[in-house]
Design a protein around this motif. Sequence first.
Motif, short mmCIF file in Angstrom:
data_model
loop_
_atom_site.label_atom_id
_atom_site.label_comp_id
_atom_site.label_asym_id
_atom_site.label_seq_id
_atom_site.Cartn_x
_atom_site.Cartn_y
_atom_site.Cartn_z
N GLN A 24 -10.57 -81.20 -32.46
CA GLN A 24 -11.70 -80.17 -32.25
C GLN A 24 -12.56 -80.21 -33.38
O GLN A 24 -13.83 -79.99 -33.37
N VAL A 25 -12.09 -80.25 -34.71
CA VAL A 25 -12.78 -80.03 -35.95
C VAL A 25 -13.89 -81.44 -35.79
O VAL A 25 -14.95 -81.30 -36.15
N LEU A 26 -13.05 -82.41 -35.46
CA LEU A 26 -14.19 -83.54 -35.86
C LEU A 26 -15.51 -83.52 -34.89
O LEU A 26 -16.53 -83.98 -35.22
N ARG A 27 -15.19 -83.05 -33.50
CA ARG A 27 -16.35 -82.98 -32.75
C ARG A 27 -17.33 -81.97 -33.32
O ARG A 27 -18.49 -81.98 -32.93
N ALA A 28 -16.74 -80.81 -33.79
CA ALA A 28 -17.61 -79.77 -34.36
C ALA A 28 -18.61 -80.34 -35.43
O ALA A 28 -19.70 -80.08 -35.72
N LEU A 29 -18.04 -81.24 -36.30
CA LEU A 29 -18.60 -82.02 -37.53
C LEU A 29 -19.56 -82.81 -37.03
O LEU A 29 -20.92 -82.81 -37.44
N ALA A 30 -19.51 -83.37 -35.82
CA ALA A 30 -20.54 -84.34 -35.09
C ALA A 30 -21.47 -83.59 -34.63
O ALA A 30 -22.80 -83.73 -34.73
N ALA A 31 -21.01 -82.43 -34.12
CA ALA A 31 -22.23 -81.32 -33.46
C ALA A 31 -23.13 -80.91 -34.58
O ALA A 31 -24.28 -80.36 -34.34
N ALA A 32 -22.64 -80.75 -35.84
CA ALA A 32 -23.52 -80.39 -36.97
C ALA A 32 -24.51 -81.50 -37.29
O ALA A 32 -25.07 -81.36 -38.42
N GLN A 33 -24.27 -82.76 -36.78
CA GLN A 33 -25.14 -83.66 -37.16
C GLN A 33 -24.75 -84.35 -38.66
O GLN A 33 -25.69 -84.66 -39.23
N LEU A 34 -23.81 -84.05 -38.85
CA LEU A 34 -23.29 -84.51 -40.20
C LEU A 34 -22.11 -85.63 -40.20
O LEU A 34 -21.88 -86.20 -41.29
N ALA A 35 -21.94 -86.03 -39.21
CA ALA A 35 -20.79 -86.87 -38.88
C ALA A 35 -20.97 -87.77 -37.57
O ALA A 35 -21.62 -87.06 -36.75
N ASP A 36 -20.54 -88.92 -37.59
CA ASP A 36 -20.63 -89.62 -36.22
C ASP A 36 -19.69 -88.94 -35.17
O ASP A 36 -18.67 -88.37 -35.75
N GLU A 37 -19.76 -89.52 -33.78
CA GLU A 37 -18.60 -88.98 -32.96
C GLU A 37 -17.36 -89.51 -33.33
O GLU A 37 -17.45 -90.82 -33.75
N PRO A 38 -16.28 -88.95 -32.90
CA PRO A 38 -15.13 -89.42 -33.29
C PRO A 38 -14.92 -90.96 -32.47
O PRO A 38 -15.34 -91.13 -31.48
N PRO A 39 -14.16 -91.95 -33.30
CA PRO A 39 -14.15 -93.09 -32.70
C PRO A 39 -13.16 -93.08 -31.44
O PRO A 39 -12.24 -91.84 -31.33
N ALA A 40 -13.07 -93.89 -30.53
CA ALA A 40 -12.09 -94.10 -29.73
C ALA A 40 -10.59 -93.81 -29.86
O ALA A 40 -10.02 -93.09 -28.96
N ASP A 41 -10.25 -94.61 -30.78
CA ASP A 41 -8.72 -94.43 -31.22
C ASP A 41 -8.38 -93.06 -31.57
O ASP A 41 -7.26 -92.48 -31.30
#
Length: 792
Positions: free
Chosen positions: A196-213
Amino acid sequence: MPVLDLPALPRLSRAERVEAIDGWLSGLLADALSGTPRAARRRGAAPAGPVELGVALVAVGSLGRREPPPHGDLDLVLVHDGRPEIAALADALWYPIWDTGLRLDHSVRTIAEAVAVAGDDVKAGFGLLDARHVAGDPEVTAALRAATLGAWRQHASRLLPQLRDLRRARGRQVGELGFLLEPDLKEAYGGLREGQVLRALAAAQLADEPPADAGEAYTFLLDARDALQRATGRASVVLVRQEQRGVAEALGLSDDDALLRRVSLAGRRLAFMADQTWRRVDAALVRRPRGRYRRVRREPLAEGLVRQGEEVVLARDARPAADPGLVLRGAAAAARADLLLSPYTLKVLAVHAPPLPEPWPPEVRWSFLRLLASGRSAVPVLEQLDQEGLLARMLPEWDRVRSLPQRHPWHRFTVDRHLVEAAAAAAELTRDVDRPDLLLVGALLHDIGKGRPGDHSVVGEVIATEVAARMGFSPPDVAVVGSLVRHHLLLPATATRRDIDDPATVERVADTIGGDPGVLQLLHALAQADGAATSASAWSPWKAHLVAALVARVHAHLVAAPAPGPVLEPTEPQVTTAAPGVPEPGGAVTVGLQTVADGQQVTFGAPDRPGLFSRCAGVLALNQLDVRAASISVADGRATSIFAVRPRFGRVPVPEILADGLRAALEGTLPLAERLRQREVDYREDGARSAAPRVSWHDAEVAGAASTIVEVRAGDRAGLLYQLTTALADEGLDVTSARIETLGADALDSFYVCDPAGTAMSPERRRRLEVALTAAARGVAPDPAVLGAADA
């Protein structure tokens, strides 16, 4: 009123649960907006009237993510445009939910209030990122999502460091999912929360969406959580030991170890992605000087590799596809500089790096040894290679131990991580040995045989020799690496279970290592590294002292030098008290106390008599002192019993109390057995979950023909040593020395015993003694019928 079939919810898939819950909540909101009286709603009146604009029911949390667990709560927000009657509407909505018995986390907000909370409270802002429309006015939900997402991005520089610190603090408290035997699937670092944190960081436009794996790992943890909650019938997120087999079967896995391994792999993948993403986010949040152009400094590190910022990247002239040594050269350069390889560099190497030639060229082997010799800084770099599949490509045997669980209470890590930690610990000992390269490789491979049928040391020797040969070591060096793996447990096992002052023990160790002082030196360093990588309990100061003492004796034997003194030497008496029925001074009971490695040494002096050793052990147990080693000697009718002890609760033993206790035990005024049974009840020490006691004999390892070594493995508890030695004394045997080792909830006690008459122990007597020791280990009296059968 709409009806929700609660008993059926756990049996539904997540998508079906979302559909059922959403439909039910939509009906409840329609009822509430229609103004139907509560009593009528309970009678099942149909909703009336259209849904009003300006009000929306929004799901957050697991329901907002469309991931509701079989047994979980509902996180709902009633969003409105400022209408005054919202409190009555909220009551009309919440009460029917409470009536069902579901747990409800609810709030009522305008969009402005939600945005204000999201911008001020990191937990609230994090939760609102999952906002999903359930019922009511969809435009209100859309406006809420847009506003909260804007607030999250606007305040990212303040909120994200808070979120990072929260997750790291929680990880320190709960542990890392990849290495726990009973993992918290949600809150452990690398658990569901990390996805969930990985998606939140992507939502902040500071990281890419989490990879498929990473998404696949997250989905597996969701499946494991759901299977766990179906099995327990409650909102469980901790995968406790007793539920693992059922969860494994529900997920179609072969056994509970396969489940734990899959959980570990998923958790480590999510933790790795989180660490990698946080590094990028932290770098992006650092304030930099304004300017149209910012020159990035590139510092050469090795051929084809440069340092760029805090990462190692490929040089412009690097040719990964034509350079087999580039992977290990880059890993070594990163570890030596205490840096990491950049994610892009890792991906390029994973795609383009060619297979290593066999045997490895000297420069490739040198890079690998430099990587291992980097110590602690090599651990995250090796994890990078592992997560990208590069480590298993170089060492195909690695796949068999990846995330392999170790269900021993001492072990902190899975097998593969333990091997990496052992190599890091060995790097700190390279100056203590003549062949640091063999030590590093031996440490990395010492448990490589685990997860395969047979003794992992024997199996591992074969694998390690194959790996060492493939690395390009010479045949003599390959043999040494194999010997290190084969005998990596020799020194600790011998030092803690045998009398190291017995010349036969020393000779057996010397013969086992082929009389090679160099191998002895390497095994000593490997034992230290292995223990340090396991846990503090596995490598205590006392065990380190015993192993070092054994090594000194074996080395003296190999080079024909004088042997050091005994490990346990009598301490000058500090307290003297009269023994019962014996005139002074020869009959006095004396007690000496000396501080030694990781505890104290207690020396009892008393007139020799049958059962003296067991009474000394009972007095120590009554004073909450755990015995680690013991020996007894008799001269001129007086016995000297020496015990290495450690206070169970940190209280240093008091010689006066020990002396009075032994005197009372000898005169019969201190009922040791009864007092120890009561102490066991008081502290509720229960060995019922331990395996059945096991007794084994080792005649080939004794100093003389009239002596025997008997080992007893049983559940540890107060008074165990007293009861075992009492059983030996009742059989007319003298204990000359003992080694005591605690293995989690079990104790492994080794006794050197002999018959005072000098007679050898017959098979019938051994069987009788096994019955008596097994009963003593269980804390019960031996069954006369079983004793009779043993005699027969």
